[in-house]
Design an enzyme around this catalytic site. Sequence first.
Site, PDB file in Angstrom:
ATOM      1  N   THR A   1      -5.186  48.048 -42.502  1.00  0.00           N
ATOM      2  CA  THR A   1      -5.592  49.234 -41.733  1.00  0.00           C
ATOM      3  C   THR A   1      -4.429  50.079 -41.242  1.00  0.00           C
ATOM      4  OG1 THR A   1      -5.616  48.045 -39.617  1.00  0.00           O
ATOM      5  CG2 THR A   1      -7.667  48.050 -40.910  1.00  0.00           C
TER       6      THR A   1
ATOM      7  N   GLU B   1      -2.143  40.817 -40.157  1.00  0.00           N
ATOM      8  CA  GLU B   1      -3.449  41.333 -40.583  1.00  0.00           C
ATOM      9  C   GLU B   1      -3.747  40.939 -42.022  1.00  0.00           C
ATOM     10  OE1 GLU B   1      -5.716  45.492 -41.610  1.00  0.00           O
ATOM     11  OE2 GLU B   1      -4.144  45.565 -40.078  1.00  0.00           O
TER      12      GLU B   1
ATOM     13  N   SER C   1       6.081  46.393 -35.525  1.00  0.00           N
ATOM     14  CA  SER C   1       4.808  47.110 -35.561  1.00  0.00           C
ATOM     15  C   SER C   1       4.696  47.885 -36.867  1.00  0.00           C
ATOM     16  CB  SER C   1       4.705  48.071 -34.372  1.00  0.00           C
ATOM     17  OG  SER C   1       3.669  49.011 -34.560  1.00  0.00           O
ATOM     18  N   SER C   2       3.735  47.510 -37.703  1.00  0.00           N
ATOM     19  CA  SER C   2       3.566  48.169 -38.998  1.00  0.00           C
ATOM     20  C   SER C   2       3.275  49.655 -38.834  1.00  0.00           C
ATOM     21  CB  SER C   2       2.426  47.502 -39.784  1.00  0.00           C
ATOM     22  OG  SER C   2       2.149  48.212 -40.974  1.00  0.00           O
TER      23      SER C   2
ATOM     24  N   CYS D   1      -7.272  52.908 -40.513  1.00  0.00           N
ATOM     25  CA  CYS D   1      -7.997  53.173 -39.273  1.00  0.00           C
ATOM     26  C   CYS D   1      -7.760  54.603 -38.803  1.00  0.00           C
ATOM     27  CB  CYS D   1      -7.629  52.142 -38.207  1.00  0.00           C
ATOM     28  SG  CYS D   1      -6.331  52.631 -37.069  1.00  0.00           S
TER      29      CYS D   1
ATOM     30  N   HIS E   1       1.597  44.199 -31.383  1.00  0.00           N
ATOM     31  CA  HIS E   1       3.023  44.155 -31.713  1.00  0.00           C
ATOM     32  C   HIS E   1       3.816  45.127 -30.838  1.00  0.00           C
ATOM     33  CE1 HIS E   1       2.452  42.198 -35.932  1.00  0.00           C
ATOM     34  NE2 HIS E   1       2.546  41.318 -34.966  1.00  0.00           N
TER      35      HIS E   1
ATOM     36  N   HIS F   1      -4.857  41.518 -34.648  1.00  0.00           N
ATOM     37  CA  HIS F   1      -4.598  41.602 -36.084  1.00  0.00           C
ATOM     38  C   HIS F   1      -5.585  40.796 -36.919  1.00  0.00           C
ATOM     39  CE1 HIS F   1      -0.832  41.802 -33.712  1.00  0.00           C
ATOM     40  NE2 HIS F   1      -0.678  42.901 -34.401  1.00  0.00           N
TER      41      HIS F   1
ATOM     42  N   SER G   1       0.423  50.611 -30.661  1.00  0.00           N
ATOM     43  CA  SER G   1       0.568  49.497 -29.724  1.00  0.00           C
ATOM     44  C   SER G   1       1.605  49.779 -28.643  1.00  0.00           C
ATOM     45  CB  SER G   1       0.932  48.216 -30.488  1.00  0.00           C
ATOM     46  OG  SER G   1       2.019  48.442 -31.370  1.00  0.00           O
TER      47      SER G   1
END
Length: 319
Positions: free
Chosen positions: A172, A133, A230-231, A202, A47, A81, A275
């Site tokens: 994650t 994801e 982007s999460s 993660c 992302h 993802h 990312s």
Amino acid sequence: MTDKPKLHILLCAPRGFCAGVVRAIDAVEQALRLYGAPVYVRHEIVHNKFVVEGLKAKGAIFVEELDEVPDTDKPVIFSAHGVPKSIPAEAQSRNIFAIDATCPLVTKVHREAELHHNNGRQVLLVGHAGHPEVVGTLGQLPEGSILLVQTPGEIETLQVKDEKNLAYVTQTTLSVDDTRNMVEALTKRFPEIIGPHREDICYATTNRQEAVKRIAPIVDALLVVGSSNSSNSQRLREVAERSGCKLARLVLRADDVEWDLFSNISSLGITAGASAPEVLVEEIMAAFAERFELEVETVSTADEGVFFPLPRELRQAAS
């Protein structure tokens, strides 16, 4: 002599690309080298619009679904993802050459969910609805086998099949603190629920949030370099705000900086989502250097030496 105001920049370390993102991007670039353009990629490989546009320029074609891919012998790469099981099955039915670039830490969550399901437990997934994801994890099991929970309030009213036969997994890229609160709510409501042997959040998500927590209370403002979709980048901005930073913004490029907001600051924190490439951090630093006399300090909270090998198909083709 300079008439620029002074600005003390605190650079978070670690920041930027994680091992899963590096693996996914390298997978697309290696496929382009081995098979030539075009190479198809289902969903944004990571992302970050800058990364995606760069890969497009090299010959990658991004699609959202496999029905957008023509009959071809060119590879189709699945994003970092992860994807529902129906996607590889569809690819196989069409004899599509598929390469799975799912982050190994996401695959770990998939396997955990499968294991719990096969052992007869109902699986709860802590995550954000609609995130790729989460869609991929939900799609590892038959529809309805996994219950998605997003807030502690949902846990209070959650209806399950058997309170003594439950397990949970998590997305994650969540906020570490939010996830801890969710897990506490789950274990309070369902004391016998089983969790992962190791945290599903993660290492890169955890490390980047810890670095932000370190500097957010001591800077006037903080910039997170990353895309709005982007999460993990959005979580970094939220962590900065919760940690006491009064001005936290998410930006992709230097052109996105709202300069009026930063005209009177004397200290600035900068980090980047997992990312976001370092070149974008450098671009933003250069833009601040045009307006301020910079003093740059790196604040390191963890050392990362994680490496994930390329997908097997690409390693075999290159050997």
